[in-house]
Design a protein around this motif. Structure first.
Motif, PDB file in Angstrom:
ATOM      1  N   LYS A 241     -38.472 -52.445 -15.249  1.00 39.46           N
ATOM      2  CA  LYS A 241     -39.993 -51.417 -14.969  1.00 39.46           C
ATOM      3  C   LYS A 241     -41.167 -52.881 -14.886  1.00 39.46           C
ATOM      4  O   LYS A 241     -40.534 -53.569 -16.590  1.00 39.46           O
ATOM      5  CB  LYS A 241     -39.791 -50.005 -15.378  1.00 39.46           C
ATOM      6  CG  LYS A 241     -39.955 -50.315 -16.610  1.00 39.46           C
ATOM      7  CD  LYS A 241     -40.472 -48.771 -17.429  1.00 39.46           C
ATOM      8  CE  LYS A 241     -40.373 -48.720 -19.068  1.00 39.46           C
ATOM      9  NZ  LYS A 241     -39.869 -47.750 -19.252  1.00 39.46           N
ATOM     10  N   PRO A 242     -42.246 -52.455 -14.277  1.00 36.37           N
ATOM     11  CA  PRO A 242     -43.566 -53.598 -14.554  1.00 36.37           C
ATOM     12  C   PRO A 242     -43.921 -53.338 -15.273  1.00 36.37           C
ATOM     13  O   PRO A 242     -43.771 -51.701 -16.239  1.00 36.37           O
ATOM     14  CB  PRO A 242     -44.325 -52.790 -13.378  1.00 36.37           C
ATOM     15  CG  PRO A 242     -42.925 -52.323 -12.301  1.00 36.37           C
ATOM     16  CD  PRO A 242     -42.193 -51.728 -12.712  1.00 36.37           C
ATOM     17  N   ASN A 243     -44.518 -54.704 -16.213  1.00 41.43           N
ATOM     18  CA  ASN A 243     -44.908 -54.530 -17.421  1.00 41.43           C
ATOM     19  C   ASN A 243     -46.266 -54.248 -17.267  1.00 41.43           C
ATOM     20  O   ASN A 243     -47.265 -54.886 -17.032  1.00 41.43           O
ATOM     21  CB  ASN A 243     -44.484 -55.227 -18.241  1.00 41.43           C
ATOM     22  CG  ASN A 243     -45.478 -55.505 -19.982  1.00 41.43           C
ATOM     23  OD1 ASN A 243     -45.783 -54.196 -20.019  1.00 41.43           O
ATOM     24  ND2 ASN A 243     -45.190 -56.277 -20.392  1.00 41.43           N
ATOM     25  N   ALA A 244     -47.401 -52.456 -16.708  1.00 40.05           N
ATOM     26  CA  ALA A 244     -48.392 -52.521 -16.731  1.00 40.05           C
ATOM     27  C   ALA A 244     -49.243 -51.737 -17.728  1.00 40.05           C
ATOM     28  O   ALA A 244     -50.042 -51.108 -17.569  1.00 40.05           O
ATOM     29  CB  ALA A 244     -47.977 -51.686 -15.394  1.00 40.05           C
ATOM     30  N   GLU A 245     -48.427 -51.183 -18.961  1.00 45.72           N
ATOM     31  CA  GLU A 245     -49.438 -50.812 -19.898  1.00 45.72           C
ATOM     32  C   GLU A 245     -50.998 -50.971 -20.140  1.00 45.72           C
ATOM     33  O   GLU A 245     -51.286 -50.624 -20.217  1.00 45.72           O
ATOM     34  CB  GLU A 245     -48.301 -50.759 -21.005  1.00 45.72           C
ATOM     35  CG  GLU A 245     -47.495 -49.656 -20.688  1.00 45.72           C
ATOM     36  CD  GLU A 245     -47.428 -48.221 -20.616  1.00 45.72           C
ATOM     37  OE1 GLU A 245     -48.496 -48.366 -21.625  1.00 45.72           O
ATOM     38  OE2 GLU A 245     -46.927 -48.190 -19.503  1.00 45.72           O
ATOM     39  N   LEU A 246     -51.001 -52.021 -20.868  1.00 49.39           N
ATOM     40  CA  LEU A 246     -51.956 -53.266 -20.711  1.00 49.39           C
ATOM     41  C   LEU A 246     -52.928 -53.169 -19.590  1.00 49.39           C
ATOM     42  O   LEU A 246     -54.088 -52.148 -20.320  1.00 49.39           O
ATOM     43  CB  LEU A 246     -51.682 -54.633 -20.639  1.00 49.39           C
ATOM     44  CG  LEU A 246     -53.152 -55.179 -21.627  1.00 49.39           C
ATOM     45  CD1 LEU A 246     -53.224 -55.128 -22.945  1.00 49.39           C
ATOM     46  CD2 LEU A 246     -52.838 -57.097 -21.290  1.00 49.39           C
ATOM     47  N   ALA A 247     -52.910 -53.051 -18.554  1.00 45.31           N
ATOM     48  CA  ALA A 247     -53.514 -52.751 -17.907  1.00 45.31           C
ATOM     49  C   ALA A 247     -54.103 -51.144 -17.637  1.00 45.31           C
ATOM     50  O   ALA A 247     -55.335 -50.902 -16.992  1.00 45.31           O
ATOM     51  CB  ALA A 247     -52.998 -53.096 -16.104  1.00 45.31           C
ATOM     52  N   LYS A 248     -53.004 -50.593 -17.477  1.00 42.90           N
ATOM     53  CA  LYS A 248     -53.496 -48.624 -17.229  1.00 42.90           C
ATOM     54  C   LYS A 248     -54.596 -48.369 -18.652  1.00 42.90           C
ATOM     55  O   LYS A 248     -54.836 -48.417 -18.409  1.00 42.90           O
ATOM     56  CB  LYS A 248     -52.051 -48.503 -17.706  1.00 42.90           C
ATOM     57  CG  LYS A 248     -52.120 -47.412 -17.442  1.00 42.90           C
ATOM     58  CD  LYS A 248     -50.663 -46.690 -17.308  1.00 42.90           C
ATOM     59  CE  LYS A 248     -50.412 -44.886 -17.071  1.00 42.90           C
ATOM     60  NZ  LYS A 248     -49.342 -44.184 -17.318  1.00 42.90           N
ATOM     61  N   ASP A 249     -53.975 -49.459 -19.977  1.00 45.94           N
ATOM     62  CA  ASP A 249     -54.924 -48.698 -20.887  1.00 45.94           C
ATOM     63  C   ASP A 249     -55.843 -49.235 -20.516  1.00 45.94           C
ATOM     64  O   ASP A 249     -57.453 -48.269 -21.247  1.00 45.94           O
ATOM     65  CB  ASP A 249     -54.394 -49.301 -21.758  1.00 45.94           C
ATOM     66  CG  ASP A 249     -52.988 -48.952 -22.231  1.00 45.94           C
ATOM     67  OD1 ASP A 249     -53.007 -47.657 -22.107  1.00 45.94           O
ATOM     68  OD2 ASP A 249     -52.363 -49.562 -23.453  1.00 45.94           O
ATOM     69  N   ALA A 250     -56.312 -50.336 -20.078  1.00 45.71           N
ATOM     70  CA  ALA A 250     -58.078 -50.360 -19.690  1.00 45.71           C
ATOM     71  C   ALA A 250     -58.628 -50.761 -18.349  1.00 45.71           C
ATOM     72  O   ALA A 250     -59.959 -50.237 -18.042  1.00 45.71           O
ATOM     73  CB  ALA A 250     -57.922 -52.219 -19.438  1.00 45.71           C
TER      74      ALA A 250
END
Lengths: 816, 125
Positions: A241-250
């Motif tokens: 799955k796409p690793n989008a956590e960092l972007a989401k947190d930002a």
């Protein structure tokens, strides 16, 4: 002043983006990359061949350290970015680096899906994403125990195949009824399952994992039906799955992946995202071709150049398991408005299915015979009306327009815009154009200039056909692999011609066989030197400048430029006097590490080159000679204590081992030769994984050969059984001489044996006493010139220049 | 980097146009190399098959392997640690590898080899 570009992630997509950007606007950006993995950019598509042993990490590096230095790029290896501050326009790494940016590119890739089942964090449960995973799997594979791969998709099957190739017993668990159901229809999925099982991999479909068992580490997998599959290694390959956590947190807009527009712009100005972490037009991607397309668009965006933006297109799927050909593209579900054309050839294991809608191809599945994949893809992309050729469509391109075309004619008939390399999006026209314009004549050149076949390599055959098409007879893809870039001849041809033309020096070989370079290279010179040493033992003068440093200085170079010294311990037997001499040498020369080797002797590591002759002199006083631990030659003969001490021993295994070692030391061979003699079938000397081994039995000596216990693990084959020690020695010597005369340089015995055939070797050595005697005699003759202790020679002054600097220069002083 | 460590070698004068003698050209085998030890580190001096001489840092840009121990072919050397090929003329890595080492001007006069004092003085090691 250059703008600051910060990139989070160092995978293939940002790597390719930088290549485009550096070409388009060199110097516009000062680039900093944060890579959570502690290494440079490498070709992840090729991890499966690394796992299976077909290539290694060094071969798949895309950008070496030098590339970053040359382009002024700062690469933080092993730094994970933990926060993006949009307001301050900075990023912060887990190691405390804060870096400001003008433009930020997020390329965090994807993360594997971890099944939410008990035991999923036990030691021995791995995923399959990066080199660390591969290394962990290789380590686990050394045990040759049982592995379970959860997931029968592309990654799972490649992992299973690789582990199988490494000697593990592998079971694939797949939740759905057929393998690769997202890319293959049920019929092709069935054929694939059969092909996978034929290689000894077990497949269980409809297998729902309930838990992973184990106290301290993995012991097995429990399925929903209650059955247990034992395993010491579990690989989760159940999707990514796409690793989008960092972007989401930002605070960036995130759906499945990081939402971007067709120009890869995120919801935030000055922040782009690309690769597997990005979601564009409702799609997320995991194959390399669209990611490389994104890289182009992102680079143009950063360079401030207008483009049409990223457009979705289907990418063909190919499985990188050697020997299994499958191809799929597009939509292949059944439907009322759809028609299908199917071709099955059960005997040949071929299945082809083309799905049509309104006389246009919308999907294709090919299994067993995939050469028309590019052609079908082209028709689909162009949405060509295939009504005219419906009758013959499924037979492929060769059958269009009357008579069947040869494969060459089929390639010739492809349109210039037909895609040849799916990974890099390279068309036929681009390849043929580059071959003509730049005068390319080798596959390597074409790869370097066009990138075609430079990623997964599955289009290599097509690229070679194109080369034949343009270059005609100048290009012969079927030709043998040349020895190196200096010649078109292969190893066997060179060996044959050395004998046939009586070539007795390296320069004569190069002259007569029309070498393309003045004095060869580091590949061919050591090979030629060996061939000449082997073929003309009494006439050829060993060329030390053509030997790898270890064989030139008779010690093993270490990573810091110091050397290790291993004296011979015949059959692994030593004495108080010898041990005392080693202890004295270690103290006198302050040798930092002393280690017992796997071949039953003692290694002294960290000796300065200048000290080598003095170290050897001291060892020589105690009777030691060189152990040839550095040589493509006879290394050790490992033994057990046999009838001397062991209550099970059947013969004097120690004595035979020492006898063999004393008879054969000093001989050069194509690659190293390790031997062992075990005194009984309990095999304490581990003779059944050696190049040559002997198992003593009551009635005599069972001779083994062609084992391996290094990169590859392979049990030996039995050459035959002989009654006496003398016969054992004669057979072993003859076998090694046959290998010396036929082996290709760096080819171990097991590979040579596979090439020439076990039966042929048995026939000549066991079955033909005249041949055997002739081999034996030739070996004995060559030993007359080989058995001089190289350490004693150097103590006496030979090659003194090797061990001393030519000059020492002190500090400068100002000129008077 | 090894830094500057004094040794017992003779001192020499800096300045443009000055040269430091390092021994006889015949001390180096054809297609071979010898080392010159300096306070800044080792310099590898090569002799090619066509009797041309080159001096470069004895330190591969990849993993600092001793280039003087490699196989010399054409005007290049292959590092003994991981087979990078370094051009003796430019100091640049050849092929797909990227990186470079420093080169030092040499001259041969009456069979004797000399290294450029200016190049040596400018070398940080």
């Amino acid at each position: 002043m250059a703008e600051k570009l910060v990139i989070i992630g160092n995978g293939m997509a940002p790597g390719r983006m930088l290549e485009h950007l550096l070409e388009e606007t060199p110097g516009r950006y000062r680039v900093t990359i944060f890579n959570a993995e502690p290494r440079v950019n490498y070709d992840r598509i090729m991890l499966s061949p690394v796992l299976s042993g077909e290539t290694d990490y060094e071969q798949i590096i895309i950008h070496g350290d030098g590339w970053y230095i040359k382009n002024g790029i700062t690469l933080y290896k092993g730094h994970r970015i933990v926060a993006i501050d949009k307001a301050a326009k900075t990023v912060r790494s887990d190691r405390g680096i804060t870096e400001p940016y003008d433009k930020l590119v997020i390329a965090t890739g994807s993360v594997p899906v971890i099944l939410p089942v008990p035991g999923n964090n036990l030691p021995g449960v791995l995923t399959y994403r990066d080199l660390d995973d591969v290394n962990a799997m290789l380590l686990a594979a050394q045990s040759r125990a049982k592995a379970v791969v959860i997931g029968g998709g592309l990654l799972g099957l490649e992992a299973a195949s690789g582990l199988n190739a490494r000697g593990m017993e592998v079971t694939v668990l797949h939740l759905m009824p057929t393998l690769m159901e997202r890319q293959l229809d049920a019929a092709a999925g069935y054929l694939l399952e059969r092909a996978i099982e034929q290689r000894g991999i077990k497949v269980r479909t409809k297998a729902n994992t309930r838990a992973i068992l184990g106290a301290d580490r993995v012991e097995g997998v429990v399925l929903a039906d209650g059955s247990v599959v034992p395993a010491t290694l579990v690989v989760m390959a159940a999707g990514i799955k796409p690793n989008a956590e960092l972007a989401k947190d930002a605070g960036l807009h995130v759906n499945r992946g990081i939402l971007v527009d067709a120009h890869l712009q995120t919801s935030e100005a000055d922040i782009l995202a690309l690769g597997e972490c990005a979601e564009v037009g409702g799609h997320v991607y995991g194959l390399v071709a669209p990611l490389y397309e994104m890289a182009k668009v992102a680079a143009a965006n950063l360079a401030g150049r207008e483009t049409a933006g990223f457009v979705h297109s289907d990418t063909p799927t190919k499985l990188k398991v050697s020997g299994i050909d499958l191809f799929s593209i597009g939509d292949f579900a059944d439907g009322e408005d759809r028609e299908e054309i199917v071709l099955r050839d059960a005997a040949a294991g071929v299945y082809k299915r083309v799905i049509l809608k309104d006389n246009r191809i919308i999907g294709t599945v090919l299994f067993g015979e995939t050469s028309d994949g590019a052609w079908f893809t082209g028709l689909k992309r162009k949405a060509a009306n295939v009504a005219e050729m419906r009758e013959s469509l499924i037979f492929g391109q060769a059958y269009q327009g009357g008579a069947a075309l040869s494969p060459m004619a089929a390639v010739a008939a492809l349109a210039d815009d037909a895609e040849i390399c799916g990974c890099n999006g390279v068309s036929k026209g681009k390849i043929t154009g580059a071959i003509r314009a730049k005068g390319l004549s080798s596959l390597e050149d074409v790869r370097a200039h066009t990138k075609a076949s430079a990623s997964c390599g599955s289009c290599t055959g097509l690229v070679e056909q194109l080369m034949t098409l343009v270059l005609g007879g100048q290009y012969n893809p079927a030709a043998v692999q040349p020895l190196c870039g200096c010649t078109a001849l292969g190893h066997d041809e060179v060996r044959r011609l050395i004998k046939a033309k009586s070539l007795k020096t390296i320069s004569a070989v190069m002259q007569e066989l029309e070498w393309k370079t003045s004095c060869g290279c580091a590949k061919c010179r050591p090979a030629l030197n060996y061939y000449l040493v082997c073929d003309w033992p009494d006439e050829y003068a060993d060329d030390y400048q053509s030997r790898f440093v270890n064989e030139r200085v008779h010690a093993n170079i270490q990573k810091d430029g110091t050397y290790s010294v291993v004296p011979r311990m015949w059959g692994g037997v030593t004495s108080a006097k010898e041990l005392r001499a080693i202890a004295d040498v270690v103290e006198k020369f302050e040798i930092p590490t002393v280690k017992v080797t796997g071949g039953q002797r003692i290694d002294m590591l960290g000796v300065r080159k200048e000290d080598l002759p003095a170290v050897w002199a001291e060892l020589g006083k105690a009777g030691f000679v060189s152990g040839y631990a550095y040589a493509k030659g006879l290394r050790t003969v490992k033994t057990c204590v046999g009838t001397d001490w062991c209550r099970f021993g059947t013969q004097d295994s120690t004595g035979l081992g020492i006898r063999i070692e004393k008879f054969m030391w000093g001989s050069w061979t194509p690659a190293k030769v390790k031997m062992a003699v075990s005194g009984c079938p309990r095999n304490c000397a581990e003779a059944t994984c050696k190049d040559v081994g002997v198992i003593c039995v009551d009635s005599g000596y069972e001779i083994h050969f062609a084992g391996a216990a290094g990169l590859d693990i392979k049990g030996t084959e039995v050459l035959g059984v002989v009654k006496t020690e003398d016969e054992a020695l004669e057979h072993i010597v003859a076998l090694v001489e046959m290998y010396r005369e036929q082996g290709r340089y760096l080819e171990r015995i097991y590979k040579w044996a596979r090439r020439v055939g076990l039966d042929e070797i048995r026939r000549q050595i066991m079955g033909d006493s005249e041949k055997r005697k002739a081999y034996f005699d030739r070996f004995v003759f060559s030993q007359r010139f080989a058995q001089a202790d190289p350490w004693a020679e150097r103590v006496a002054g030979k090659d003194e220049h090797e061990f001393q600097p030519m000059a020492e220069i002190g500090l400068p002083v100002a000129a008077a | 980097m090894t830094g500057v460590a004094a040794n017992d070698g003779p001192t020499w004068e800096t300045g443009p146009g000055r040269w430091i003698g390092i021994g006889s050209a015949n001390d180096i085998p054809r297609r071979g190399a010898r080392c010159v030890v300096t306070p800044q580190g080792r310099i590898a001096v090569f002799r090619t098959i066509e009797n041309r001489y080159f001096a470069i840092e004895d330190r591969c840009p990849h993993k600092a392997g001793p280039l003087s121990q490699g196989i010399v072919h054409g005007r290049a050397v292959t590092c003994p640690l991981h087979n990078w090929v370094i051009s003796l003329e430019s100091g640049e890595a050849e092929g797909a590898d990227e990186g470079s080492v420093g080169t030092f001007a040499l001259k041969v006069e009456e069979g004797q080899l000399f290294i450029s004092a200016e190049a040596l003085a400018g070398w940080a090691g």
